[in-house]
Structures are given as C-alpha cells and as structure tokens.
Motif scaffolding. Structure first.
Motif, PDB file in Angstrom:
ATOM      1  N   ASN A 402       9.128  -1.511 -38.678  1.00  0.00           N
ATOM      2  CA  ASN A 402       8.466  -0.596 -37.744  1.00  0.00           C
ATOM      3  C   ASN A 402       8.323  -1.222 -36.362  1.00  0.00           C
ATOM      4  OD1 ASN A 402       7.367   1.874 -37.088  1.00  0.00           O
ATOM      5  ND2 ASN A 402       5.297   1.335 -37.773  1.00  0.00           N
ATOM      6  N   ASN A 403       9.381  -1.905 -35.936  1.00  0.00           N
ATOM      7  CA  ASN A 403       9.455  -2.537 -34.617  1.00  0.00           C
ATOM      8  C   ASN A 403       8.413  -3.642 -34.427  1.00  0.00           C
ATOM      9  OD1 ASN A 403      11.013  -2.702 -32.320  1.00  0.00           O
ATOM     10  ND2 ASN A 403       9.635  -1.417 -31.101  1.00  0.00           N
ATOM     11  N   LYS A 404       7.922  -4.179 -35.536  1.00  0.00           N
ATOM     12  CA  LYS A 404       7.009  -5.314 -35.484  1.00  0.00           C
ATOM     13  C   LYS A 404       7.708  -6.511 -36.095  1.00  0.00           C
ATOM     14  CE  LYS A 404       2.801  -2.491 -35.757  1.00  0.00           C
ATOM     15  NZ  LYS A 404       1.565  -2.203 -36.547  1.00  0.00           N
ATOM     16  N   THR A 405       7.525  -7.662 -35.457  1.00  0.00           N
ATOM     17  CA  THR A 405       8.230  -8.871 -35.874  1.00  0.00           C
ATOM     18  C   THR A 405       7.236  -9.957 -36.246  1.00  0.00           C
ATOM     19  OG1 THR A 405      10.083  -8.358 -34.419  1.00  0.00           O
ATOM     20  CG2 THR A 405       9.875 -10.637 -35.161  1.00  0.00           C
ATOM     21  N   LYS A 406       7.490 -10.603 -37.358  1.00  0.00           N
ATOM     22  CA  LYS A 406       6.707 -11.775 -37.753  1.00  0.00           C
ATOM     23  C   LYS A 406       7.648 -12.961 -37.877  1.00  0.00           C
ATOM     24  CE  LYS A 406       3.726 -13.805 -41.267  1.00  0.00           C
ATOM     25  NZ  LYS A 406       3.044 -13.638 -42.573  1.00  0.00           N
ATOM     26  N   THR A 407       7.460 -13.948 -37.015  1.00  0.00           N
ATOM     27  CA  THR A 407       8.316 -15.130 -37.041  1.00  0.00           C
ATOM     28  C   THR A 407       8.011 -15.962 -38.279  1.00  0.00           C
ATOM     29  OG1 THR A 407       8.396 -15.178 -34.628  1.00  0.00           O
ATOM     30  CG2 THR A 407       8.987 -17.209 -35.801  1.00  0.00           C
ATOM     31  N   LEU A 408       9.056 -16.377 -38.936  1.00  0.00           N
ATOM     32  CA  LEU A 408       8.922 -17.219 -40.127  1.00  0.00           C
ATOM     33  C   LEU A 408       9.240 -18.650 -39.731  1.00  0.00           C
ATOM     34  CD1 LEU A 408      10.770 -14.880 -42.679  1.00  0.00           C
ATOM     35  CD2 LEU A 408       8.322 -14.972 -42.140  1.00  0.00           C
ATOM     36  N   ASP A 409       8.261 -19.531 -39.824  1.00  0.00           N
ATOM     37  CA  ASP A 409       8.415 -20.907 -39.355  1.00  0.00           C
ATOM     38  C   ASP A 409       9.092 -21.785 -40.404  1.00  0.00           C
ATOM     39  OD1 ASP A 409       7.213 -20.328 -36.929  1.00  0.00           O
ATOM     40  OD2 ASP A 409       5.193 -20.631 -37.756  1.00  0.00           O
ATOM     41  N   ILE A 410      10.200 -21.314 -40.883  1.00  0.00           N
ATOM     42  CA  ILE A 410      11.016 -22.064 -41.847  1.00  0.00           C
ATOM     43  C   ILE A 410      12.476 -21.782 -41.526  1.00  0.00           C
ATOM     44  CG2 ILE A 410       9.397 -22.231 -43.792  1.00  0.00           C
ATOM     45  CD1 ILE A 410      10.484 -19.634 -44.846  1.00  0.00           C
ATOM     46  N   PRO A 411      13.366 -22.698 -41.843  1.00  0.00           N
ATOM     47  CA  PRO A 411      14.785 -22.430 -41.583  1.00  0.00           C
ATOM     48  C   PRO A 411      15.328 -21.375 -42.548  1.00  0.00           C
ATOM     49  CG  PRO A 411      14.515 -24.532 -42.709  1.00  0.00           C
ATOM     50  CD  PRO A 411      13.139 -24.067 -42.354  1.00  0.00           C
ATOM     51  N   ALA A 412      16.244 -20.583 -42.071  1.00  0.00           N
ATOM     52  CA  ALA A 412      16.866 -19.573 -42.931  1.00  0.00           C
ATOM     53  C   ALA A 412      17.724 -20.272 -43.986  1.00  0.00           C
ATOM     54  CB  ALA A 412      17.727 -18.625 -42.099  1.00  0.00           C
ATOM     55  N   PRO A 413      17.606 -19.901 -45.247  1.00  0.00           N
ATOM     56  CA  PRO A 413      18.387 -20.567 -46.301  1.00  0.00           C
ATOM     57  C   PRO A 413      19.861 -20.162 -46.243  1.00  0.00           C
ATOM     58  CG  PRO A 413      17.169 -18.733 -47.231  1.00  0.00           C
ATOM     59  CD  PRO A 413      16.739 -18.846 -45.789  1.00  0.00           C
ATOM     60  N   ASP A 414      20.681 -20.945 -46.912  1.00  0.00           N
ATOM     61  CA  ASP A 414      22.103 -20.609 -46.970  1.00  0.00           C
ATOM     62  C   ASP A 414      22.350 -19.341 -47.772  1.00  0.00           C
ATOM     63  OD1 ASP A 414      22.751 -22.863 -45.518  1.00  0.00           O
ATOM     64  OD2 ASP A 414      23.034 -24.123 -47.293  1.00  0.00           O
ATOM     65  N   ARG A 415      21.465 -19.070 -48.734  1.00  0.00           N
ATOM     66  CA  ARG A 415      21.626 -17.878 -49.554  1.00  0.00           C
ATOM     67  C   ARG A 415      20.277 -17.198 -49.704  1.00  0.00           C
ATOM     68  NH1 ARG A 415      23.925 -19.888 -54.104  1.00  0.00           N
ATOM     69  NH2 ARG A 415      22.306 -19.371 -55.628  1.00  0.00           N
ATOM     70  N   LEU A 416      20.227 -15.932 -49.374  1.00  0.00           N
ATOM     71  CA  LEU A 416      18.998 -15.139 -49.444  1.00  0.00           C
ATOM     72  C   LEU A 416      18.961 -14.336 -50.733  1.00  0.00           C
ATOM     73  CD1 LEU A 416      18.596 -13.640 -45.859  1.00  0.00           C
ATOM     74  CD2 LEU A 416      16.814 -14.877 -47.099  1.00  0.00           C
ATOM     75  N   GLY A 417      17.804 -14.319 -51.390  1.00  0.00           N
ATOM     76  CA  GLY A 417      17.594 -13.451 -52.529  1.00  0.00           C
ATOM     77  C   GLY A 417      16.672 -12.312 -52.145  1.00  0.00           C
ATOM     78  N   VAL A 418      16.996 -11.093 -52.568  1.00  0.00           N
ATOM     79  CA  VAL A 418      16.201  -9.911 -52.252  1.00  0.00           C
ATOM     80  C   VAL A 418      15.667  -9.330 -53.561  1.00  0.00           C
ATOM     81  CG1 VAL A 418      16.136  -7.670 -51.105  1.00  0.00           C
ATOM     82  CG2 VAL A 418      17.719  -9.447 -50.295  1.00  0.00           C
ATOM     83  N   TYR A 419      14.355  -9.287 -53.693  1.00  0.00           N
ATOM     84  CA  TYR A 419      13.705  -8.748 -54.890  1.00  0.00           C
ATOM     85  C   TYR A 419      12.933  -7.497 -54.488  1.00  0.00           C
ATOM     86  CZ  TYR A 419      10.050  -8.280 -58.462  1.00  0.00           C
ATOM     87  OH  TYR A 419       9.180  -7.801 -59.418  1.00  0.00           O
ATOM     88  N   CYS A 420      13.271  -6.378 -55.130  1.00  0.00           N
ATOM     89  CA  CYS A 420      12.616  -5.105 -54.818  1.00  0.00           C
ATOM     90  C   CYS A 420      11.947  -4.549 -56.067  1.00  0.00           C
ATOM     91  CB  CYS A 420      13.646  -4.099 -54.287  1.00  0.00           C
ATOM     92  SG  CYS A 420      12.928  -2.489 -53.885  1.00  0.00           S
ATOM     93  N   ASN A 421      10.646  -4.420 -55.999  1.00  0.00           N
ATOM     94  CA  ASN A 421       9.878  -3.788 -57.072  1.00  0.00           C
ATOM     95  C   ASN A 421       9.433  -2.436 -56.530  1.00  0.00           C
ATOM     96  OD1 ASN A 421       8.039  -2.912 -58.955  1.00  0.00           O
ATOM     97  ND2 ASN A 421       7.011  -4.889 -59.168  1.00  0.00           N
ATOM     98  N   PHE A 422      10.231  -1.411 -56.811  1.00  0.00           N
ATOM     99  CA  PHE A 422       9.988  -0.099 -56.219  1.00  0.00           C
ATOM    100  C   PHE A 422       8.636   0.450 -56.644  1.00  0.00           C
ATOM    101  CE2 PHE A 422      10.248   4.469 -55.820  1.00  0.00           C
ATOM    102  CZ  PHE A 422      10.949   4.663 -54.641  1.00  0.00           C
ATOM    103  N   ASP A 423       8.376   0.424 -57.946  1.00  0.00           N
ATOM    104  CA  ASP A 423       7.130   1.007 -58.452  1.00  0.00           C
ATOM    105  C   ASP A 423       5.912   0.214 -57.997  1.00  0.00           C
ATOM    106  OD1 ASP A 423       8.616   2.947 -59.902  1.00  0.00           O
ATOM    107  OD2 ASP A 423       9.017   1.439 -61.437  1.00  0.00           O
ATOM    108  N   GLY A 424       6.072  -1.116 -57.870  1.00  0.00           N
ATOM    109  CA  GLY A 424       4.954  -1.950 -57.442  1.00  0.00           C
ATOM    110  C   GLY A 424       4.815  -2.033 -55.933  1.00  0.00           C
ATOM    111  N   GLY A 425       5.738  -1.401 -55.196  1.00  0.00           N
ATOM    112  CA  GLY A 425       5.644  -1.400 -53.739  1.00  0.00           C
ATOM    113  C   GLY A 425       5.819  -2.789 -53.135  1.00  0.00           C
TER     114      GLY A 425
END
Length: 494
Positions: A402-425
């Motif tokens: 929603n056009n809001k940014t939160k900087t993550l003070d960690i380096p981006a990993p070589d491989r990203l994992g995406v976990y989506c729990n639709f029912d749990g939001g």
C-alpha cells in the motif's frame, strides 16, 4: 424429461468410468500374462545355470579326489617296489651263502673246514637277509580314500525351490509426507531372518487408488535398503500423489512387491504466466528474465494514457478452478515489469522459493490480487504485498504494501522463501536456506492471491511444488497457541 436426461447422463458417466477401469484392468492382466511368460523363461534359464554350476563343481571335485587316489597309489607302489628290491637282493645273497655252506660240508681237511665254517658264520651274521623286515611297509587297503555321498545325496534329493520372502506390509499410518520428504515405513507379515535387504519403488501420479498400467510414469528403484524405513528426500511434488511399493530380498531371490499404497503429496504448483507478463519480460515456465528490447515494435505507453486498446475482448483462462479475465501481452505496461503465477491461492498454506541472478539490479517478490492494475508496481497498492531488493546504485532490502515501505536491516538472501497462510492471513518471507523469517505481513485476505514477480535487469528462477517446511507449521502452531493463551488470560482478567 430433463430429470430423466440427467439420470441417464449420470448412468452413462458411471458406465464410461467403469469401462475405463475394466480397460485398465484388462491391460494390467495382459501385461501380467506377458510378465509370467518372460519371468518363467528367466527362471528356467537360471535353473539351467545353477545345475550347470553344480555339475561343474562335482566334476572338479571328482577330478581332484581321483588325483588324490592316484597319488596315494603311486606312493604305496613305490614303497612296495623299494621293499621288493631289497628283499630280492637279500635273497640272492642268502642263496649264494647257502650254496657255499653246502659245499663246505664236503671239505675233508679239518683246518680248512674250520676256516670255511668260521667265514660262513661271519657272513651269516652280517647277511642282509637277517636284517630286512618281512612285513610290507604299506597296506594294500585304499578304504581311507573312499567317499560316502549318502548325506549329500539326501541333501540334493531334498533340494526345493528357494523360500521366497513374503511381501512386506506398508504401515500407512506411519508414513509421513513433510518437508519435501516422504518417510515410508513397512513390516514383514512374519519374522524372516533370511531377509538380507529391501527394494523400494515409487512413481508420481495424478491418480489416487491402485496403480495403473497406462498413462503412468515408470517406477524409480531404490535398492539395498537394510532397515524397514526409508526417507525419500529432495522431491518436487509436481503431481498430486505418489505410488509406493516394497519387496524383501534374501541373498538369492526377491519376493513379491507389497500392495502399492498411494500417498497424497499436497503442494502448490504454478508456472509463470507468459501471456500476461510485461512485454520486456521473457518468461519460460518457472524462469523470467528482463529484456530491454522486448517492447520494440509496440507503441510505448507512458503514464496511464491509452490504457485500453482496441475493442478486442480479453481472453479467459482458468486459475484455481475459476475463470479469470486475462489480457494479452499488454497485461502490464509502463514500468510495471510484472509477471503473475497462473494458479491462484484461495485457501490453505503454501510455499515456494525464488532465486535471483547475481547481476540482477532490481526485483520484487510477493503476491497480489487479480485486480492489480496494468501500471501498478508491486507493493505500491493495497492489493499487493512484496519484498523488494534493489542492487542499483546502492543496496536496499525492504518490505512494501500500500505504498508503504519498511526497510529490512539485513542483507537479502540468495534464495527467498515465500510462505502464504491464506486462512490465517499471514504472508511471511524467509531466508530459504536458513529458514529464518525476514518479514511478515498479517492481513485478512478477501480475494484469491496470485504469486507476483517484478524484475528489472536480470532474471528470477522460481521453484514450486514444494511442501510447506515443518518449521513453518510448528511456528504457526506455537503462534496460534500463544494467541489462545493470551485470549484466555484476557477472559480471566475480565
């Protein structure tokens, strides 16, 4: 009449399904008959080989034992011949002495007779005839080299077909599908200490129930398993089910396979939708790459002008079992270098991973509603959530929504994992290697979600068909337990 048609249609469908099952079973029977013929020929050939090997061993033993007898014969004959030669020589000498003694009896002169008698006495004392043994040095018996094959003959007469190990029984309750691994557990129907190892076969399928003959992948073999449990690891669950069967083997023969079991391998599978991606993106199944010249020949669109083209109606395609309106290759334009997945999330927990090329300048990974606008960039609207990696000019790693940014003070990993729990939001991004969480969005999702990717200068490789890692499930359970505990405490306080 309409009801009768529907009833008849159901009957036709049932009959068609039953006919398919019978066709499959007939195919299985024909294949089984062919296998019986082939296996019988193989067994007869192996039987010939076993008997030929046995004959060879017997011939070798016979030759060796006959050689031993011949050597013993030669040794005894040589000893007896030596003794015979000695006796012949002694007899000859004794006969000469006897003749001389007889002649001495005719001597009349007392002095000469006395001298002859003394000489004969001395010779008799030294004669070999009185020193040799008159007993054969060796016996003529050869019974010590005789053999008795009574026991072996009885053993050969008792030879039967080898006891084949019985088929193991797969313990379905103990089988586990988790972390892209399948733990298979089995047992023998009765104790068999002759079992040397087990062989496991598996194949992926989209059909539950019994294994089929047609339209199936070939079995993959894992042999020489010593335990009654095995973990199939590193799997990609690109089908809905997996057939598994096991058989026991002793040192000489393998038993029949167990009844195959079918395990469900739930996983979220999708490809990148090349028909709706930005023109500057080259998309191939699970890989997307930015191409600066991809939009040549097409009118460049800037800002939000000319959003609609000709009156051609958009195509429809099925996503997640529902029809979805999809445009052509101008689904995204401007600086929205976006491509979506072709399968939607409407419930449950799902997981996938993304790896970026090392020279990738800028990319975003996340999810979005189907209503994501043509010119919208991921994270800049209220219908998309993502993490954004920027390696241009300076390195930044941030979460966006929603056009809001939160900087993550960690380096981006070589491989990203995406976990989506639709029912749990819950939408959580992980370091896919260490499984450490990087950022979590919590939101009540009100529409189906599509995996979404945006890239500029570089390429992204997506891995799907992955099981939700158990560490995520355990973490979710702990968080749910903590929420319930907090709720109970609040109720008590009230």
């Amino acid at each position: 009449m309409e009801e009768q048609k529907e009833t008849l249609q159901r009957i036709i469908s049932t009959l068609a399904n039953k006919n398919d099952e019978i066709h499959n079973f007939i195919g299985m029977l024909n294949q089984t008959i062919q296998n019986v013929q082939i296996n019988s020929s193989n067994v007869i050939s192996e039987l010939d080989d076993e008997f030929d090997a046995l004959y060879s061993v017997l011939d070798e033993m016979k030759g060796s034992m006959a050689g031993t007898i011949q050597q013993e014969q030669a040794r005894k004959i040589q000893a007896l011949q030596n003794q015979l030669s000695q006796c012949s020589s002694a007899l000859e000498s004794s006969e000469e002495l006897l003749e001389l003694a007889a002649q001495s009896l005719d001597i009349k002169d007392p002095v000469k007779f006395s001298e002859a008698a003394r000489q004969i006495k001395d010779r008799v004392t030294m004669a070999s005839a009185f020193r040799i043994s008159l007993k054969p040095e060796v016996s003529d018996s050869m019974t010590h080299l005789m053999v008795d094959f009574t026991r072996e003959r009885h053993a050969l007469q008792a030879v039967k077909f080898l006891p084949v190990p019985k088929a193991p029984v797969i313990d379905l309750a103990a089988c586990l599908v988790i972390d892209n691994c399948i733990t298979v557990s089995w047992r023998m129907p009765e104790e068999d200490n002759k079992v040397n190892h087990f062989a496991l076969e598996y194949r992926k399928t989209n059909f539950d129930g019994l294994a089929r003959v047609k339209d199936e992948r070939s079995w993959e073999l894992i042999d020489y398993i010593k335990a009654t449990e095995y973990i199939l690891s590193g799997l990609k669950f690109d089908t809905k089910y997996i057939n598994i069967r096991v058989r026991a083997c002793n040192k000489a023969v393998a038993g029949e396979y167990s009844d195959p079991v079918t395990l469900e391998t739930k996983a979220f599978v999708f490809d990148l939708d090349n028909t709706s991606s930005h023109l500057n993106l080259k998309v191939e199944d699970s890989y997307v790459e930015w191409e600066p010249t991809g939009g040549k020949g097409q009118e460049k669109v800037k800002g939000k002008e000319n959003k609609s083209r000709s009156g051609a109606s958009p195509k429809k395609t099925s996503i997640g079992g529902k029809a979805m309106v999809k445009g052509s290759r101008d689904r995204f334009a401007g600086e929205s270098y976006t491509v979506l997945g072709n399968n939607a999330i409407e419930s449950g927990q799902h997981y996938w991973e993304v790896r970026a090329q090392k020279d990738c300048k800028s990319y975003s990974v996340g999810v979005a509603y189907k209503t994501l606008g043509k010119y919208d960039q991921l994270g800049k609207t209220n219908v998309s959530w993502c993490v954004h990696v920027n390696n241009w000019m300076q390195n930044t790693f941030a979460a966006k929504h929603n056009n809001k940014t939160k900087t993550l003070d960690i380096p981006a990993p070589d491989r990203l994992g995406v976990y989506c729990n639709f029912d749990g939001g819950q939408l959580t991004f992980y370091n896919a290697i260490s499984k450490v969480p990087l950022h979590t969005f919590r939101m009540k999702f009100t529409q189906p979600l599509l995996p979404a990717f945006m890239i500029w200068c570089g390429g992204l490789a997506v891995s799907t068909g992955l099981q939700v890692p158990s560490v995520f499930t355990a973490l979710q359970e702990n968080q749910n337990g903590l929420r319930r505990s907090t709720s109970n405490l609040n109720n008590i306080a009230q």
